[in-house]
Design a protein around this motif. Structure first.
Motif, PDB file in Angstrom:
ATOM      1  N   ALA A 288     -33.780 -19.493  12.696  1.00 28.57           N
ATOM      2  CA  ALA A 288     -32.941 -18.792  13.671  1.00 28.57           C
ATOM      3  C   ALA A 288     -33.419 -18.988  15.098  1.00 28.57           C
ATOM      4  O   ALA A 288     -32.653 -18.744  16.047  1.00 28.57           O
ATOM      5  N   GLN A 289     -34.666 -19.437  15.278  1.00 29.64           N
ATOM      6  CA  GLN A 289     -35.247 -19.554  16.610  1.00 29.64           C
ATOM      7  C   GLN A 289     -35.569 -20.990  17.012  1.00 29.64           C
ATOM      8  O   GLN A 289     -36.251 -21.203  18.014  1.00 29.64           O
ATOM      9  N   LEU A 290     -35.094 -21.962  16.264  1.00 29.09           N
ATOM     10  CA  LEU A 290     -35.427 -23.359  16.562  1.00 29.09           C
ATOM     11  C   LEU A 290     -35.009 -23.780  17.964  1.00 29.09           C
ATOM     12  O   LEU A 290     -35.613 -24.692  18.561  1.00 29.09           O
ATOM     13  N   HIS A 291     -34.008 -23.136  18.515  1.00 31.20           N
ATOM     14  CA  HIS A 291     -33.540 -23.492  19.854  1.00 31.20           C
ATOM     15  C   HIS A 291     -34.530 -23.094  20.946  1.00 31.20           C
ATOM     16  O   HIS A 291     -34.455 -23.571  22.077  1.00 31.20           O
ATOM     17  N   ASP A 292     -35.482 -22.204  20.591  1.00 30.40           N
ATOM     18  CA  ASP A 292     -36.448 -21.695  21.566  1.00 30.40           C
ATOM     19  C   ASP A 292     -37.604 -22.679  21.705  1.00 30.40           C
ATOM     20  O   ASP A 292     -38.395 -22.846  20.775  1.00 30.40           O
ATOM     21  N   PRO A 293     -37.754 -23.346  22.847  1.00 27.55           N
ATOM     22  CA  PRO A 293     -38.833 -24.335  22.993  1.00 27.55           C
ATOM     23  C   PRO A 293     -40.223 -23.718  22.942  1.00 27.55           C
ATOM     24  O   PRO A 293     -41.211 -24.424  22.725  1.00 27.55           O
ATOM     25  N   ASP A 294     -40.320 -22.392  23.126  1.00 32.42           N
ATOM     26  CA  ASP A 294     -41.629 -21.729  23.114  1.00 32.42           C
ATOM     27  C   ASP A 294     -42.009 -21.206  21.734  1.00 32.42           C
ATOM     28  O   ASP A 294     -43.047 -20.550  21.592  1.00 32.42           O
ATOM     29  N   LEU A 295     -41.195 -21.472  20.736  1.00 37.16           N
ATOM     30  CA  LEU A 295     -41.497 -21.001  19.390  1.00 37.16           C
ATOM     31  C   LEU A 295     -42.790 -21.647  18.892  1.00 37.16           C
ATOM     32  O   LEU A 295     -42.917 -22.869  18.860  1.00 37.16           O
TER      33      LEU A 295
ATOM     34  N   GLU B  58     -21.135 -36.022  23.434  1.00 34.98           N
ATOM     35  CA  GLU B  58     -22.387 -35.288  23.428  1.00 34.98           C
ATOM     36  C   GLU B  58     -23.547 -36.264  23.425  1.00 34.98           C
ATOM     37  O   GLU B  58     -23.648 -37.130  22.560  1.00 34.98           O
ATOM     38  N   SER B  59     -24.463 -36.113  24.377  1.00 35.47           N
ATOM     39  CA  SER B  59     -25.564 -37.067  24.517  1.00 35.47           C
ATOM     40  C   SER B  59     -26.739 -36.702  23.614  1.00 35.47           C
ATOM     41  O   SER B  59     -26.855 -35.586  23.111  1.00 35.47           O
ATOM     42  N   ILE B  60     -27.635 -37.697  23.467  1.00 39.45           N
ATOM     43  CA  ILE B  60     -28.867 -37.463  22.703  1.00 39.45           C
ATOM     44  C   ILE B  60     -29.678 -36.354  23.360  1.00 39.45           C
ATOM     45  O   ILE B  60     -30.245 -35.493  22.687  1.00 39.45           O
ATOM     46  N   THR B  61     -29.723 -36.356  24.683  1.00 37.07           N
ATOM     47  CA  THR B  61     -30.489 -35.330  25.402  1.00 37.07           C
ATOM     48  C   THR B  61     -29.922 -33.932  25.145  1.00 37.07           C
ATOM     49  O   THR B  61     -30.678 -32.971  24.939  1.00 37.07           O
ATOM     50  N   ASP B  62     -28.587 -33.809  25.130  1.00 36.14           N
ATOM     51  CA  ASP B  62     -27.965 -32.515  24.849  1.00 36.14           C
ATOM     52  C   ASP B  62     -28.414 -31.977  23.486  1.00 36.14           C
ATOM     53  O   ASP B  62     -28.743 -30.790  23.346  1.00 36.14           O
ATOM     54  N   ILE B  63     -28.408 -32.862  22.509  1.00 40.80           N
ATOM     55  CA  ILE B  63     -28.769 -32.442  21.144  1.00 40.80           C
ATOM     56  C   ILE B  63     -30.249 -32.087  21.078  1.00 40.80           C
ATOM     57  O   ILE B  63     -30.641 -31.083  20.461  1.00 40.80           O
ATOM     58  N   ALA B  64     -31.095 -32.887  21.713  1.00 44.89           N
ATOM     59  CA  ALA B  64     -32.531 -32.605  21.710  1.00 44.89           C
ATOM     60  C   ALA B  64     -32.820 -31.259  22.367  1.00 44.89           C
ATOM     61  O   ALA B  64     -33.617 -30.454  21.852  1.00 44.89           O
ATOM     62  N   LEU B  65     -32.177 -30.982  23.493  1.00 46.76           N
ATOM     63  CA  LEU B  65     -32.390 -29.709  24.183  1.00 46.76           C
ATOM     64  C   LEU B  65     -31.896 -28.530  23.341  1.00 46.76           C
ATOM     65  O   LEU B  65     -32.511 -27.450  23.354  1.00 46.76           O
TER      66      LEU B  65
ATOM     67  N   ASN C 257     -37.753 -30.288  24.959  1.00 46.89           N
ATOM     68  CA  ASN C 257     -37.530 -30.329  26.409  1.00 46.89           C
ATOM     69  C   ASN C 257     -37.720 -31.708  27.000  1.00 46.89           C
ATOM     70  O   ASN C 257     -37.239 -31.987  28.101  1.00 46.89           O
ATOM     71  N   ASP C 258     -38.430 -32.585  26.304  1.00 48.15           N
ATOM     72  CA  ASP C 258     -38.745 -33.922  26.820  1.00 48.15           C
ATOM     73  C   ASP C 258     -38.020 -34.961  25.966  1.00 48.15           C
ATOM     74  O   ASP C 258     -38.426 -35.235  24.835  1.00 48.15           O
ATOM     75  N   PRO C 259     -36.947 -35.579  26.446  1.00 45.75           N
ATOM     76  CA  PRO C 259     -36.183 -36.550  25.664  1.00 45.75           C
ATOM     77  C   PRO C 259     -37.024 -37.731  25.182  1.00 45.75           C
ATOM     78  O   PRO C 259     -36.833 -38.213  24.054  1.00 45.75           O
ATOM     79  N   SER C 260     -37.956 -38.207  26.020  1.00 41.74           N
ATOM     80  CA  SER C 260     -38.790 -39.346  25.620  1.00 41.74           C
ATOM     81  C   SER C 260     -39.698 -38.955  24.452  1.00 41.74           C
ATOM     82  O   SER C 260     -39.872 -39.718  23.485  1.00 41.74           O
ATOM     83  N   HIS C 261     -40.274 -37.767  24.545  1.00 37.09           N
ATOM     84  CA  HIS C 261     -41.134 -37.293  23.460  1.00 37.09           C
ATOM     85  C   HIS C 261     -40.325 -37.109  22.180  1.00 37.09           C
ATOM     86  O   HIS C 261     -40.782 -37.464  21.086  1.00 37.09           O
TER      87      HIS C 261
END
Length: 299
Positions: A203-210, A260-267, A272-276
């Motif tokens: 439920a919290q995967l969208h949170d980059p600080d998880l 929808e871009s790759i960056t949109d999906i990654a975010l 937060n870092d598309p290259s990573h």
């Protein structure tokens, strides 16, 4: 003890054991008790008519009580809920906790009460939160209840030395049973807790600080406890979070519209870092994310 009929005391209890007898009986129903003190232990045999009900308030003078239901049925209730006790069951409880009871059929039971300090020194497994219920219908539980039923039937014939040895043996048997129950229950508790944590992560995967600290704070655990729990399942919190994020990204890359871009999906899934993200994705699936983008159907 109000409204108690036919009370008989074989040996008067010491002051340290008095809290056990601090029951408030709500119904004037026949209740017969016989007491015998054996060193630090108090052995009580009770016969209670159907319909007797009462409550014992929590006492600061903690006593650990091992109770065996020899005949009949009884309902017990404390802060953790309600339990049904039947013939053959063994229950361990502590006078530091408020406990209510009601007899559902004519009841005969035996209780062994010892000061908590004594139990802590010799049988620490018997000290825990809330009543511990050992059903006596099968397995080790049947053997434990069989011992106490035999003990209750021969107690009057034993001298103090024999009875004291029987009390010590009975407490050790129950302590062994408690260890067995807790050992068997530990994997189930661990699996249930892990499942709740996994649901929270999803439920919290969208949170980059998880991370482990956030999970620990949400569930009231230490970070070390969370790490050990994941280690039992062959992974780490960070690895688990990362893999589940990558799986979600892969799913969305395969299903998303071209706008929808790759960056949109990654975010969306906490990267937060598309290259990573691209490096992690290639390491996981053997291809870069753009490979899936080229294979997406027209939207």
């Amino acid at each position: 003890m109000p409204n108690v009929q036919g009370f008989a005391s074989l040996t008067a209890p010491t002051t340290s054991l008095d809290p056990l007898l601090g029951w408030t009986i709500h119904e004037a129903i026949s209740l017969r008790q016989q007491l015998r003190q054996l060193g630090d232990a108090l052995v009580i045999e009770a016969q209670v008519a159907q319909g007797c009900a009462g409550m014992r308030r929590a006492s600061d003078a903690g006593l650990v009580v091992v109770m065996t239901v020899i005949e009949g049925r009884e309902r017990g209730e404390d802060s953790t809920g309600t339990l049904l006790f039947e013939a053959g069951d063994v229950i361990v409880w502590n006078t530091r906790e408020t406990l209510a009871f009601a007899t559902l059929s004519p009841l005969r039971k035996m209780m062994i009460a010892c000061p908590e300090a004594v139990i802590r020194n010799f049988h620490p497994d018997l000290i825990g939160r809330g009543p511990l219920h050992l059903p006596g219908r099968h397995g080790f539980g049947a053997a434990v209840s069989g011992y106490f039923e035999g003990f209750a039937g021969t107690l009057a014939e034993m001298d103090d030395r024999e009875a004291h040895a029987a009390v010590d043996t009975g407490l050790e048997i129950v302590a062994r049973a408690v260890r067995l129950v807790r050992r068997d229950a530990a994997p189930r508790r661990s699996s249930a807790r892990f499942a709740r944590i996994m649901s929270y992560i999803d439920a919290q995967l969208h949170d980059p600080d998880l991370d482990s600290a956030e999970i620990a704070a949400h569930f009231g655990l230490s970070v070390r406890s969370v790490q050990l729990l994941f280690a039992e399942h062959g992974t780490t919190p960070s690895e688990c979070i990362r893999q589940r994020r990558l799986n979600r990204c892969r799913r969305d890359l395969q299903a998303a519209r071209r706008a929808e871009s790759i960056t949109d999906i990654a975010l969306r899934w906490g990267f937060n870092d598309p290259s990573h993200f691209s490096r992690l994705f290639r390491r996981r699936y053997g291809v870069p994310p753009r490979t899936l983008v080229r294979k997406r159907p027209e939207g």
